[in-house]
Write an enzyme that holds these catalytic residues in place. Sequence first.
Site: not given
Length: 346
Positions: A135, A249, A18
Amino acid sequence: MGMERRGKPPVVAIVGATGAVGVEMIGCLERRAFALESLRLYASARSAGKELEFRGTPLKVEELTEASFAGVDLALFSAGSAISKQFAPVAVRAGATVIDNSSAFRMDAEVPLVVPEINPQALRRHRGIIANPNCTAIISITPLWPVHRANRIVRLLIASYQSASGAGAAAMEELREATRAYLEGRPYEQRVMPHPYAFNVFSHNTRVDPVSGYNEEEIKVREEARKIFADPQLRVSATCIRVPVLRAHSVAITFECQRPIAAEEARRLIAGAPGVKLVDDRERNYFPMPRDASGGDAILAGRIRQDLSDPSGRSIALFVAGDQLLKGAALNAVQIAEALIAPGNG
Ligand SMILES: NC(=O)c1ccc[n+]([C@@H]2O[C@H](COP(=O)([O-])OP(=O)(O)OC[C@H]3O[C@@H](n4cnc5c(N)ncnc54)[C@H](OP(=O)(O)O)[C@@H]3O)[C@@H](O)[C@H]2O)c1
């Protein structure tokens, strides 16, 4: 482990289904027509019974328990380090291979840290857990891999502009609410971020090492870039900043190679990097932007130019933008899963 021997599509589980990354993993599995026998969705008790759609069918989210991994071949984790530390070993004992988005196992010597475009061979030595890198590290180094192979990069300077979604669904909501309040002239008490987020930038919201002055995000970028490039000598310094952008980003990068390198040569190599799209239009002043990177699989790279501060001609500066929920997390994890089920891996 397990899947190839079974000879049929895997049973896949998503832990943290979720969340900002979890929802994207469901989307990536669907969009890429990942071959699976069935998909199970897990989250906390808060979400038990909630329905999320996969291939047109509503799937019920179940509460994660110790019993969740019976019959599971592949478990994709994105529920935070604490959950990964507790449940990833449980999943492995149940026979599953774990691909973990958290930082829990990234620097563990037994755990491969993988970007499929850079080090797919590292998958062969996994022992049940595979770590998906940070990331910002993925978005920064993926465009540089062909350069590193042609002319070894010895020094990497990174300045990141990190979006709210990097801190999860709640942080995105906080940016929206804080911005709305700011424009309406209302006070807003931030709950997720340490500083006011609307129209403001601040040092990445991780603990700062009192001795070195680097925060955890900056240390992750440094350590993980070295592990993925399998080059412990790589000199890295990062400055990671939160910016009021919802998604994707951006990173300003300067790298120094072992030998002189011309901007044209660097551009040619970066343009050919798998998973990278060149956006480098000097005439139109059109370069990578989070707006363009958001929702896309490709890392955008541009502003590729000689670093004028290095007279040796060995340094290049560039700017990249990438959707850290996709290539920085969900997409990279699903690409690892695809590589795992490819014949000869598993
Ligand atoms: N966001 C990014 O760009 C990004 C990039 C790379 C890696 N990551 C990593 O991916 C992980 C998830 O990040 P996110 O941004 O998706 O966070 P998020 O939006 O806050 O989602 C967290 C997820 O974890 C679940 N969860 C929380 N406590 C749980 C529990 N006790 N048992 C089972 N599930 C539980 C939540 O379920 P409920 O909805 O039921 O609370 C939710 O599905 C983190 O480790 C993060 O560091 C994130």
